[in-house]
Design a protein around this motif. Structure first.
Motif: not given
Length: 233
Positions: A16-17, A20, A64, A139, A144
């Motif tokens: 998921t990261s 993104l 991130e 975000l 998430l």
């Protein structure tokens, strides 16, 4: 099988990261395409927008990646793989931008960039970096992944985890190697140059602690002993 099931949430959060970050890269690429034609005639405005978008992309991905690096990797080479991959992605998608104040100032000192253009690029980098903080914070607030926490702060933290002299010398050596290579790679084809720079960045990240150990465990003691011997003679 039980071990694999236990690792699945970690893999899911990591994917998921990564997804993104790739979406951010696609968004910036789309913005570059959309703004290219309307701003092509206005050189300064075009330069500002490209530099802003490039810095925004780079800083968002860096936030991130830093978040991912704070987790326990499944394999020791995983963080280095991510660094090489995203260095390659940035190199391929951000052609024509600096996204680095040191790079801008170096070009200005070498006469390759006018002061006006340099000032525009530096301003765009500052605004892009600030906007990336707010974007990533928004975000992360969506939750998430389990790493994205609302209470996670962007407060400035001291990145130096060793003695200050060691950090200064290590940073100086790595910066010298990188910028020297950057100057010498100018004559190489763009595609090959991007791969070489991505590999160099990955190597410097891996070898930075090693350079510090070699410097302070072997080279500096040898230099000091050699100086003391010559002084006695």
């Amino acid at each position: 099988m039980t071990a694999l099931r236990g690792l699945w949430p970690e893999v899911q959060d990591t994917c998921t990261s990564l997804g993104l970050m790739l979406l951010l890269v696609l968004f910036v690429g789309l913005a570059r395409v959309v703004t290219r034609q309307p701003l092509h005639r206005f050189l300064m405005a075009h330069t500002f927008v490209l530099e802003f978008l490039g810095t925004f992309q780079l800083c968002c991905c860096t936030h991130e990646l830093q978040l991912l690096s704070e987790q326990e990797p499944a394999h020791p080479t995983w963080p280095l793989t991510l660094i090489y991959f995203f260095s390659l992605v940035h190199g391929l998608t951000l052609v024509g931008t600096s996204s680095n104040p040191c790079g801008v100032m170096m070009q200005m000192l070498l006469g390759g960039m006018s002061p006006d253009t340099g000032a525009i690029r530096l301003l765009a980098q500052l605004i892009g970096a600030l906007c990336s903080r707010y974007c990533i914070s928004a975000l992360w607030s969506l939750g998430l992944t389990k790493y994205h926490l609302n209470e996670r702060t962007f407060a400035c933290r001291n990145p130096i985890q060793v003695d200050l002299p060691k950090a200064i010398i290590t940073e100086a050596i790595c910066s010298f190697i990188f910028h020297s290579a950057l100057l010498h790679f100018q004559e190489i084809g763009t595609k090959l140059r991007i791969h070489l720079l991505a590999a160099l960045i990955t190597f410097l990240v891996y070898a930075g602690i090693l350079l510090m150990i070699l410097m302070f465990s072997f080279f500096l003691p040898w230099l000091y002993n050699n100086h003391t011997t010559n002084k006695k003679e």
